[in-house]
Design a protein around this motif. Structure first.
Motif, mmCIF file in Angstrom:
data_model
loop_
_atom_site.group_PDB
_atom_site.id
_atom_site.type_symbol
_atom_site.label_atom_id
_atom_site.label_comp_id
_atom_site.label_asym_id
_atom_site.label_seq_id
_atom_site.Cartn_x
_atom_site.Cartn_y
_atom_site.Cartn_z
ATOM 1 N N GLN A 102 0.821 -1.215 0.000
ATOM 2 C CA GLN A 102 0.000 0.000 0.000
ATOM 3 C C GLN A 102 0.854 1.264 0.000
ATOM 4 N N PHE A 103 2.046 1.188 0.595
ATOM 5 C CA PHE A 103 2.954 2.332 0.588
ATOM 6 C C PHE A 103 3.707 2.465 -0.735
ATOM 7 N N GLY A 104 3.433 1.553 -1.658
ATOM 8 C CA GLY A 104 4.017 1.670 -2.983
ATOM 9 C C GLY A 104 5.292 0.879 -3.213
ATOM 10 N N LEU A 105 5.733 0.121 -2.232
ATOM 11 C CA LEU A 105 6.921 -0.711 -2.446
ATOM 12 C C LEU A 105 6.559 -1.876 -3.351
ATOM 13 N N GLU A 106 7.464 -2.188 -4.254
ATOM 14 C CA GLU A 106 7.187 -3.272 -5.185
ATOM 15 C C GLU A 106 8.259 -4.352 -5.179
ATOM 16 N N THR A 107 9.428 -4.031 -4.644
ATOM 17 C CA THR A 107 10.502 -5.024 -4.626
ATOM 18 C C THR A 107 10.836 -5.401 -3.180
ATOM 19 N N TYR A 108 11.169 -6.641 -2.999
ATOM 20 C CA TYR A 108 11.575 -7.196 -1.706
ATOM 21 C C TYR A 108 10.520 -7.007 -0.607
ATOM 22 N N VAL A 109 9.271 -6.994 -0.991
ATOM 23 C CA VAL A 109 8.200 -6.796 -0.003
ATOM 24 C C VAL A 109 8.111 -7.992 0.937
#
Length: 135
Positions: A102-109
């Motif tokens: 939701q915070f916009g992180l797309e890698t290594y979540v």
């Protein structure tokens, strides 16, 4: 209260954190490696089982070496504590995964959420191990 606080400023607690960190890093690494071959759920379960065995061995040798409790009783108590905290870690992982997306992180979540969720329980588990599993 001072006695409780002093428990966290002891050589034993430092060893606990060192051993726990070692087991957690191995847990995290094993899960990442297994994730290449298995689903997230299966890789997490296998990594968790490996980490439990590693953590128990390290704690028994380096953190609670003077325990007179028989190993079978220690291991059962250790498993009870670990399985009791598992839902908390799973919930934290799920919550963090969703939040990070939701915070916009797309890698290594997944990796980040897993790492943070593993770091949450040590303060409470130390007391459980000290006064229940190994005592």
């Amino acid at each position: 209260m001072n006695k409780l606080i002093s428990i966290y400023f002891s050589k034993q607690f430092i060893f606990f954190i060192a051993c726990g960190t070692t087991a957690a890093i191995l847990h995290w690494t094993i899960r990442i490696v297994l994730r290449n071959f298995l689903s997230f759920q299966n890789s997490a379960i296998l990594a968790y089982l490996c980490a439990i065995a590693i953590a128990f061995s390290l704690y028994r040798v380096y953190v609670f070496p003077l325990s007179e409790v028989p190993i079978n009783k220690q291991s059962v108590r250790f498993l009870i504590i670990n399985f009791s905290f598992s839902p908390f870690v799973l919930y934290a992982f799920r919550f963090l995964t969703v939040s990070l997306y939701q915070f916009g992180l797309e890698t290594y979540v997944e990796e980040t959420a897993h790492f943070i969720s593993l770091a949450l329980p040590p303060m409470l588990t130390f007391l459980c191990y000290k006064f229940f599993a190994f005592k």
